[in-house]
Design a protein around this motif. Sequence first.
Motif, PDB file in Angstrom:
ATOM      1  N   ASP A 137       0.855  -1.182   0.000  1.00 32.21           N
ATOM      2  CA  ASP A 137       0.000   0.000   0.000  1.00 32.21           C
ATOM      3  C   ASP A 137       0.894   1.236   0.000  1.00 32.21           C
ATOM      4  N   GLN A 139      -0.117   4.507  -0.372  1.00 34.32           N
ATOM      5  CA  GLN A 139      -0.952   5.695  -0.248  1.00 34.32           C
ATOM      6  C   GLN A 139      -0.124   6.903   0.196  1.00 34.32           C
ATOM      7  N   GLU A 155       1.077  -5.417  -8.489  1.00 31.35           N
ATOM      8  CA  GLU A 155       0.153  -5.774  -7.408  1.00 31.35           C
ATOM      9  C   GLU A 155       0.137  -4.733  -6.292  1.00 31.35           C
ATOM     10  N   HIS A 157      -0.850  -0.989  -4.659  1.00 30.77           N
ATOM     11  CA  HIS A 157      -2.074  -0.198  -4.766  1.00 30.77           C
ATOM     12  C   HIS A 157      -1.917   1.153  -4.063  1.00 30.77           C
ATOM     13  N   ASN A 158      -2.804   2.056  -4.425  1.00 27.68           N
ATOM     14  CA  ASN A 158      -2.878   3.419  -3.873  1.00 27.68           C
ATOM     15  C   ASN A 158      -1.653   4.276  -4.182  1.00 27.68           C
ATOM     16  N   SER A 174      -0.095  -2.943 -13.575  1.00 31.52           N
ATOM     17  CA  SER A 174      -1.296  -3.642 -14.042  1.00 31.52           C
ATOM     18  C   SER A 174      -2.217  -2.620 -14.700  1.00 31.52           C
ATOM     19  N   SER A 176      -5.236  -2.074 -13.992  1.00 31.00           N
ATOM     20  CA  SER A 176      -6.024  -1.415 -12.947  1.00 31.00           C
ATOM     21  C   SER A 176      -5.208  -0.350 -12.194  1.00 31.00           C
ATOM     22  N   GLY A 177      -3.893  -0.427 -12.278  1.00 34.12           N
ATOM     23  CA  GLY A 177      -3.061   0.533 -11.578  1.00 34.12           C
ATOM     24  C   GLY A 177      -2.648   1.731 -12.419  1.00 34.12           C
ATOM     25  N   GLY A 180      -2.926   5.410 -11.225  1.00 35.76           N
ATOM     26  CA  GLY A 180      -1.914   5.977 -10.347  1.00 35.76           C
ATOM     27  C   GLY A 180      -0.837   6.760 -11.084  1.00 35.76           C
TER      28      GLY A 180
END
Length: 190
Positions: A137, A139, A155, A157-158, A174, A176-177, A180
């Motif tokens: 993570d 973030q 893999e 995220h944030n 990915s 989905s990423g 970012g």
Amino acid sequence: MPASYYTEETFTKINFADQNLTGSEFSNCTFKHCDFTQTPLSQAVFSDCTFDTCNLSMVNLPQVKLDNAQFSHCKILGVDFSVCSDFLFSASFSSCLLDFCNFSRKKLKDTKFINCSLKEANFGDCNLTGADFSGSDLQRAIFRQSNLEKADFREAHNFSIDPEFNRLKKAKFSRSGLGGLLDKYEIIIS
């Protein structure tokens, strides 16, 4: 514990918080469930050491040498790794809490940050070539003027990484990423 040399020892459930380990050397040692909270470690050396389920929050690391140090399930909040010795610096992190840590200007080539929390960590001016952030993570983590070539964020995220201010050649993301990488443009991706 006076400054000394320790080799192939296992330290279990030791509270180092009230001890001064300045200048101590540890080689092939294992630390399990130990507490290093705010422990002075200036100029200590940790070669081929493993830290398992330890608390190293707010530990002071000026000129500490980390050579092949492995951290697993550790709480390492607010630690300034940027003051560690650059000579032979190498560490890996698995399932660690590394929020608010400062890695700025470190050479972290091929470093593994697997399933870690790196909230608000600072990676400014770092060489993270080939680093692996799988399951981590990120973030509000800071990536600025960093070399992220061949780094693996598939893999993670944030994260929010500005491609204009970081080197990203052959970095892995990915689908989905991808958002970012576009945060600053305030694009809505659905």
